[in-house]
Design a protein around this motif. Structure first.
Motif, mmCIF file in Angstrom:
data_model
loop_
_atom_site.group_PDB
_atom_site.id
_atom_site.type_symbol
_atom_site.label_atom_id
_atom_site.label_comp_id
_atom_site.label_asym_id
_atom_site.label_seq_id
_atom_site.Cartn_x
_atom_site.Cartn_y
_atom_site.Cartn_z
ATOM 1 N N ILE A 172 0.834 -1.207 0.000
ATOM 2 C CA ILE A 172 0.000 0.000 0.000
ATOM 3 C C ILE A 172 0.864 1.251 0.000
ATOM 4 O O ILE A 172 0.547 2.244 -0.686
ATOM 5 C CB ILE A 172 -0.977 -0.024 1.196
ATOM 6 N N GLN A 173 1.982 1.209 0.722
ATOM 7 C CA GLN A 173 2.880 2.376 0.733
ATOM 8 C C GLN A 173 3.509 2.588 -0.641
ATOM 9 O O GLN A 173 3.733 3.730 -1.073
ATOM 10 C CB GLN A 173 3.965 2.194 1.806
ATOM 11 N N THR A 174 3.794 1.481 -1.352
ATOM 12 C CA THR A 174 4.338 1.592 -2.711
ATOM 13 C C THR A 174 3.314 2.233 -3.641
ATOM 14 O O THR A 174 3.648 3.099 -4.470
ATOM 15 C CB THR A 174 4.725 0.197 -3.241
ATOM 16 N N MET A 175 2.057 1.827 -3.502
ATOM 17 C CA MET A 175 0.996 2.440 -4.308
ATOM 18 C C MET A 175 0.889 3.937 -4.042
ATOM 19 O O MET A 175 0.724 4.742 -4.962
ATOM 20 C CB MET A 175 -0.343 1.759 -4.016
ATOM 21 N N ARG A 176 1.005 4.302 -2.766
ATOM 22 C CA ARG A 176 0.941 5.726 -2.423
ATOM 23 C C ARG A 176 2.151 6.477 -3.005
ATOM 24 O O ARG A 176 2.019 7.620 -3.443
ATOM 25 C CB ARG A 176 0.908 5.896 -0.900
ATOM 26 N N LYS A 177 3.308 5.793 -3.022
ATOM 27 C CA LYS A 177 4.518 6.428 -3.568
ATOM 28 C C LYS A 177 4.324 6.777 -5.050
ATOM 29 O O LYS A 177 4.811 7.807 -5.520
ATOM 30 C CB LYS A 177 5.707 5.480 -3.389
ATOM 31 N N PHE A 178 3.601 5.887 -5.776
ATOM 32 C CA PHE A 178 3.357 6.114 -7.203
ATOM 33 C C PHE A 178 2.077 6.926 -7.449
ATOM 34 O O PHE A 178 1.569 6.964 -8.587
ATOM 35 C CB PHE A 178 3.272 4.776 -7.929
ATOM 36 N N LYS A 179 1.566 7.548 -6.377
ATOM 37 C CA LYS A 179 0.390 8.426 -6.457
ATOM 38 C C LYS A 179 -0.897 7.676 -6.820
ATOM 39 O O LYS A 179 -1.840 8.270 -7.354
ATOM 40 C CB LYS A 179 0.607 9.575 -7.472
ATOM 41 N N PHE A 180 -0.945 6.370 -6.553
ATOM 42 C CA PHE A 180 -2.181 5.625 -6.761
ATOM 43 C C PHE A 180 -3.087 5.818 -5.543
ATOM 44 O O PHE A 180 -2.642 6.232 -4.474
ATOM 45 C CB PHE A 180 -1.907 4.127 -6.941
ATOM 46 N N ARG A 181 -4.350 5.481 -5.735
ATOM 47 C CA ARG A 181 -5.333 5.591 -4.652
ATOM 48 C C ARG A 181 -5.801 4.175 -4.290
ATOM 49 O O ARG A 181 -6.703 3.626 -4.936
ATOM 50 C CB ARG A 181 -6.514 6.444 -5.118
ATOM 51 N N PRO A 182 -5.177 3.545 -3.280
ATOM 52 C CA PRO A 182 -5.588 2.189 -2.897
ATOM 53 C C PRO A 182 -7.069 2.150 -2.525
ATOM 54 O O PRO A 182 -7.624 3.116 -1.992
ATOM 55 C CB PRO A 182 -4.708 1.877 -1.680
ATOM 56 N N ALA A 183 -7.702 1.026 -2.810
ATOM 57 C CA ALA A 183 -9.142 0.885 -2.579
ATOM 58 C C ALA A 183 -9.479 0.962 -1.094
ATOM 59 O O ALA A 183 -8.693 0.559 -0.229
ATOM 60 C CB ALA A 183 -9.625 -0.447 -3.156
ATOM 61 N N PHE A 184 -10.674 1.482 -0.817
ATOM 62 C CA PHE A 184 -11.166 1.588 0.569
ATOM 63 C C PHE A 184 -11.134 0.216 1.258
ATOM 64 O O PHE A 184 -10.664 0.083 2.389
ATOM 65 C CB PHE A 184 -12.596 2.149 0.550
ATOM 66 N N SER A 185 -11.617 -0.802 0.574
ATOM 67 C CA SER A 185 -11.668 -2.143 1.178
ATOM 68 C C SER A 185 -10.285 -2.729 1.405
ATOM 69 O O SER A 185 -10.098 -3.558 2.294
ATOM 70 C CB SER A 185 -12.479 -3.093 0.288
ATOM 71 N N ALA A 186 -9.312 -2.309 0.596
ATOM 72 C CA ALA A 186 -7.933 -2.777 0.824
ATOM 73 C C ALA A 186 -7.437 -2.264 2.173
ATOM 74 O O ALA A 186 -6.810 -2.999 2.947
ATOM 75 C CB ALA A 186 -7.022 -2.298 -0.298
ATOM 76 N N TYR A 187 -7.723 -0.999 2.457
ATOM 77 C CA TYR A 187 -7.335 -0.422 3.753
ATOM 78 C C TYR A 187 -8.046 -1.136 4.911
ATOM 79 O O TYR A 187 -7.405 -1.550 5.883
ATOM 80 C CB TYR A 187 -7.674 1.071 3.781
ATOM 81 N N THR A 188 -9.365 -1.255 4.807
ATOM 82 C CA THR A 188 -10.119 -1.823 5.940
ATOM 83 C C THR A 188 -9.763 -3.291 6.167
ATOM 84 O O THR A 188 -9.698 -3.747 7.309
ATOM 85 C CB THR A 188 -11.633 -1.686 5.688
ATOM 86 N N THR A 189 -9.525 -4.031 5.063
ATOM 87 C CA THR A 189 -9.127 -5.444 5.203
ATOM 88 C C THR A 189 -7.806 -5.558 5.953
ATOM 89 O O THR A 189 -7.665 -6.378 6.871
ATOM 90 C CB THR A 189 -9.001 -6.099 3.816
ATOM 91 N N LEU A 190 -6.828 -4.737 5.577
ATOM 92 C CA LEU A 190 -5.510 -4.816 6.209
ATOM 93 C C LEU A 190 -5.562 -4.318 7.656
ATOM 94 O O LEU A 190 -4.919 -4.900 8.543
ATOM 95 C CB LEU A 190 -4.490 -4.015 5.394
ATOM 96 N N ILE A 191 -6.310 -3.257 7.919
ATOM 97 C CA ILE A 191 -6.443 -2.768 9.305
ATOM 98 C C ILE A 191 -7.045 -3.858 10.180
ATOM 99 O O ILE A 191 -6.593 -4.109 11.301
ATOM 100 C CB ILE A 191 -7.297 -1.484 9.347
ATOM 101 N N GLY A 192 -8.067 -4.556 9.674
ATOM 102 C CA GLY A 192 -8.672 -5.653 10.436
ATOM 103 C C GLY A 192 -7.692 -6.768 10.709
ATOM 104 O O GLY A 192 -7.645 -7.318 11.821
ATOM 105 N N ALA A 193 -6.868 -7.114 9.701
ATOM 106 C CA ALA A 193 -5.875 -8.182 9.884
ATOM 107 C C ALA A 193 -4.794 -7.764 10.879
ATOM 108 O O ALA A 193 -4.371 -8.555 11.726
ATOM 109 C CB ALA A 193 -5.240 -8.546 8.545
ATOM 110 N N LEU A 194 -4.356 -6.513 10.798
ATOM 111 C CA LEU A 194 -3.317 -6.022 11.714
ATOM 112 C C LEU A 194 -3.826 -5.944 13.155
ATOM 113 O O LEU A 194 -3.050 -6.066 14.101
ATOM 114 C CB LEU A 194 -2.838 -4.641 11.262
ATOM 115 N N SER A 195 -5.128 -5.761 13.322
ATOM 116 C CA SER A 195 -5.680 -5.683 14.685
ATOM 117 C C SER A 195 -5.576 -7.016 15.415
ATOM 118 O O SER A 195 -5.582 -7.064 16.643
ATOM 119 C CB SER A 195 -7.144 -5.237 14.638
ATOM 120 N N ALA A 196 -5.479 -8.120 14.658
ATOM 121 C CA ALA A 196 -5.381 -9.446 15.286
ATOM 122 C C ALA A 196 -3.959 -9.764 15.698
ATOM 123 O O ALA A 196 -3.724 -10.684 16.472
ATOM 124 C CB ALA A 196 -5.888 -10.514 14.311
#
Length: 887
Positions: A172-196
């Motif tokens: 996701i950080q690489t996508m941000r580096k290239f000025k892409f806009r990662p999908a909303f669900s990509a963020y929420t999925t990863l945040i949920g996984a990191l919470s575990a």
């Protein structure tokens, strides 16, 4: 495996038309304008399908190479976009997909369209092979387009399923580096996984990025972050998020309040949990069963049982159907407080309300009984619970855990058999409990037997199983068996972690097999397992204990090279190792390195540094550290006081040492023999015999047993004070108290007896020493030889003299001169002269008195030639002495 041919292309900047957009079925590019009844489009679709089949057959025919490329060119020398996308969707091998992607790109002589790139990324996601994904994203950025939302989500989900959460974050950080806009669900999925996991800081970074991108965050996301931060005890960060939520006009729901009550309460913030409980009611939210149960659990854990009972009664009042979860929580609270009668009454009350107690309630009671060591009562409750609930796997685990811990292994095996009869097969957790407890009870054969009996079809040993048994075997010295088990672990595709390697290395070094220990480290590196700080600290400690000082220093530097920050234990091991090797003076520099790094010293670190300062003569600095230790809230231990007392005693600051000795006693520190011995030695060396005796007397009154070192300190003090008879009385007392004398004890007494010219008595002790199988040291030999010679026992003296030389001993000038004098007085002038020549050849000094006595003996024996030589030496000696006096 073929390497990914992700060669950079100069054609990425060429934009393509959007002919690839269309429906999401397999060949949507081919049917972007297809009408179901249009025969021309159907023929086109069929042609693409046949082309895809043909290309895939070629790709699957062999490894990528020139022959395969030629076959592709012959099949379709000018592939179109629809064909490429269709082939990519069919492929599963990501390396093959990349090679085909590059080949077709060269044939097009232009960059692929967005859908082709997205399809290639989807292949990577499906195969979970992400080599080169960064380059693909970079090419897309240069071409002016990015991954679609569905591709982005698929990539992140694939990494999450592979448990590569850090890689997902980096993607996701690489996508941000290239000025892409990662999908909303990509963020929420990863945040949920990191919470575990949990990884609170990474979650917060992603959350803030979502806000920067303009995504609308919701209460659920806030709740997830708050739960993780609060659970880790990072209260300020959790409260900051809560304030942000309120300032964003979000309404906190009951789920958020329940999370706050539970998480803040579990880290000891009971007042804050109460605050949330009352706040939610003031906002019109009605506490539900989860709210009450969470708050009751928090109060029970904080030992506020009365408040928990009051809240429970408030909840249960006028309630027709009792909340089983709340009852179980309250039962657990009573059990943890040791109030089992109240817990049993609550079970009965639940039963009277028409609710049969659940297996969870009984498991709570069994858990608490186990913690209190009430195994017999637990077995009784286990039998009673069968009337209400069927024991589950957790029940049997709880019972076997407490029984193994209590050493009732036979009963534990009976419970295991009962479990099998009930149709429950031991889970790997159950087996791990038994193996771990058996290892700790040193019943390794039984533990190995359980491991061998495991049915791998039903219950496969996991990493914990192997780790427990490897460590148990190693600790008992069975390191070869431990290593064989480690090899079996590798064969079963289990990856040993740093804990397994730590155990192996520690136990090989403990068994005196340091070379094997070093091999284990090399093997660990070869297996690709990264050592953690605990492993490196343990390895460094083993190396220093084995006397490999430079290797120990190198390991400390390796800790820093691996980007770890050395902690208090790292420095303690290094300082202690250097002290033992005689490099105590380095303590000062290392101590200030710890301070500059901001390292927080614990009791062990303080003790190690204080010991280093004392042994390097910096006793004042050690005293200051002792005071600092007390100010910082670390209670000095017997080791702390012992080091400073010994340091003061060695530099004759005995009054200060004694004051510290009294302070330690007043603080309730249990002083040991080592501390008493330091004072006995210190007082004895300065001739304060009475005080040394008083310390010795106090030692015995405390019920401690003086060791041979303590007695030697007292004997040495008495000998130096010329109180040889008192020393002999002490020696007899020492033997009466079953303290075996060692070589140093006999050396002290022989030296003392020779000093008061009791040579024959000294020789008796010499003979006794020999009978005990003790080996005299150089001083004892020279003292005894000189004593016998002076006493006229020249034959015994000569015998010892020759034996000592034969054993490789190095005699000093005093011993040679004494022997020459003894032989001369015994009228053995020839032997005396031979020894005189040997002494000169050895380069030892010959005393004037010795020359005079030998000269007289040679004259009497009419050895005139030898007498002339001795006379010449005597004259030269006299001239040298005269010249020295003149100077």
């Amino acid at each position: 495996m073929r390497p990914c041919a992700l060669a950079s292309s100069s054609r990425h900047g060429q934009r393509l038309s959007s002919t690839c957009d269309g429906p999401p079925d397999l060949y949507r590019g081919a049917v972007s304008s297809v009408d179901g009844g249009n025969q021309e489009n159907q023929r086109k679709f069929e042609g693409i399908r046949q082309g895809v089949d043909a290309v895939c057959r070629i790709l699957e025919s062999g490894p990528w190479g020139s022959s395969l490329e030629n076959a592709l060119s012959a099949c379709d020398g000018n592939p179109n976009t629809d064909l490429v996308i269709g082939v990519l969707r069919r492929l599963k091998d990501v390396n093959l997909a990349v090679n085909y992607f590059r080949w077709s790109e060269r044939k097009f002589d232009q960059a692929h369209c967005p859908e082709a790139y997205n399809t290639l990324l989807m292949v990577m996601a499906r195969s979970r092979n992400f080599d080169g994904v960064d380059q693909i994203l970079e090419e897309m950025s240069i071409a002016g387009f990015g991954p679609s939302n569905s591709t982005c989500i698929e990539l992140v989900v694939s990494l999450v399923k592979s448990r590569k959460l850090r890689e997902a974050f980096d993607l996701i950080q690489t996508m941000r580096k290239f000025k892409f806009r990662p999908a909303f669900s990509a963020y929420t999925t990863l945040i949920g996984a990191l919470s575990a996991v949990p990884e609170a800081d990474l979650m917060l970074t992603l959350f803030q990025q979502m806000q920067e991108l303009g995504y609308e965050v919701n209460v659920h996301l806030f709740t997830t972050l708050i739960r993780v931060f609060a659970s880790q005890g990072r209260v300020d960060a959790a409260l900051s998020l809560l304030d942000e939520l309120k300032s964003s006009s979000f309404e906190a729901d009951i789920v958020l309040y329940n999370v706050c009550i539970d998480c803040f309460g579990k880290v000891g913030k009971v007042d804050m949990a109460w605050k949330f409980f009352h706040e939610m009611k003031s906002h019109g939210l009605v506490p539900d069963d989860v709210t009450f149960t969470s708050m009751i659990g928090v109060l029970c854990k904080a030992n506020k049982l009365d408040e928990a009972v009051e809240l429970f009664e408030q909840m249960d009042l006028n309630r027709k159907v009792p909340c089983a979860y709340a009852y179980s929580t309250m039962i657990m609270g009573y059990g943890l407080a040791g109030k089992f009668e109240e817990a049993y009454n609550l079970l009965e009350r639940q039963r009277q309300k028409g609710c049969i107690p659940s297996v969870i309630a009984y498991n709570c009671i069994l858990t608490c009984l186990g913690k209190k060591g009430k195994t017999d009562e637990a077995l009784r409750v286990f039998e009673e619970m069968k009337k209400d609930a069927v024991p589950n796997l957790s029940t049997y685990n709880i019972l076997m855990n407490m029984l193994c811990k209590a050493g009732k292994l036979d009963t534990a095996f009976e419970i295991r058999d009962t479990m099998k009869l009930a149709g429950l097969f031991p889970h790997v957790t159950t087996v791990n409990i038994m193996i771990d407890r058996l290892c700790k009870a040193q019943k390794l054969d039984e533990a190995c037997s359980i491991f061998e009996e495991m049915d791998h079809n039903v219950c496969t040993p996991n990493a914990i199983t192997f780790c427990s048994l490897i460590d148990g075997l190693g600790r008992r010295g069975r390191v070869d068996e431990a290593y064989r088990l480690y090899e079996k672990m590798l064969d079963s595709d289990k990856i040993p972690d740093a804990i397994v390697y730590t155990s192996l290395i520690r136990n090989f070094f403990k068994a005196g097999r340091k070379e094997d220990g070093h091999k284990i480290y090399k093997e660990m590196v070869r297996q690709g397992v990264s050592p953690d700080l605990t492993f490196l600290n343990t390895y460094m400690n083993c190396v220093f204990s084995a006397g490999e000082i430079e290797k120990g220093r190198a390991l400390f530097e390796e800790i820093k090279a691996r980007k770890f920050i050395p902690d208090a234990r790292s420095y303690s091991i290094l300082i202690h190792g250097l002290i033992k090797a005689g490099f105590a003076r380095e303590t000062y520099e290392l101590f200030y390195a710890m301070k500059e790094q901001g390292c927080v010293l614990d009791t062990l670190a303080y003790n190690t540094v204080i010991d280093g300062f004392c042994k390097s003569g910096k006793v004042n600095k050690a005293y200051q550290l002792l005071e600092e230790m007390k100010v910082k809230g670390h209670q000095p231990t017997v080791v702390t006081y012992g080091s400073v007392i010994d340091g003061l005693a060695k530099i004759d600051r005995l009054d200060e040492a004694y004051m510290l000795f009294e302070e330690a006693k007043s603080q309730g520190v249990e002083l040991n023999v080592v501390v008493y011995s330091s004072l006995v030695d210190g007082f004895g060396k300065v001739g304060r015999i009475d005080e040394a005796y008083l310390i010795m007397e106090e030692l015995m009154q405390k019920g401690l047993t003086a060791n041979v070192y303590t007695w030697n300190c007292l004997l040495d003090a008495l000998v130096k004070a010329m109180e040889i008879n008192e020393a002999l009385v002490c020696f007899n007392s020492m033997k009466d108290l079953n303290c075996a004398p060692n070589a140093i004890t006999y050396s002290i007494l022989i030296n003392g007896l020779c000093r008061v010219r009791k040579f024959n008595k000294a020789f008796v002790f010499w003979q006794e020493m020999q009978k005990q199988g003790l080996q005299p040291n150089v001083i004892t030999y020279t003292t005894m030889i000189s004593g016998l010679a002076k006493a006229g026992n020249i034959l015994e003296a000569m015998g010892l003299f020759e034996r000592f030389k034969k054993n490789g001993g190095l005699l000093d000038s005093g011993c040679y001169n004494t022997m020459i004098e003894g032989l001369s007085i015994a009228n053995k002038a020839t032997e005396a002269y031979s020894l005189f020549e040997e002494t000169r050849l050895k380069g030892c000094n010959i005393y004037t008195k010795t020359c005079v006595i030998l000269l007289d003996a040679l004259h009497k024996a009419e050895c005139l030639e030898q007498a002339a030589i001795v006379g010449a030496v005597l004259r030269e000696t006299a001239k040298s002495q005269h010249a020295a006096r003149s100077l």
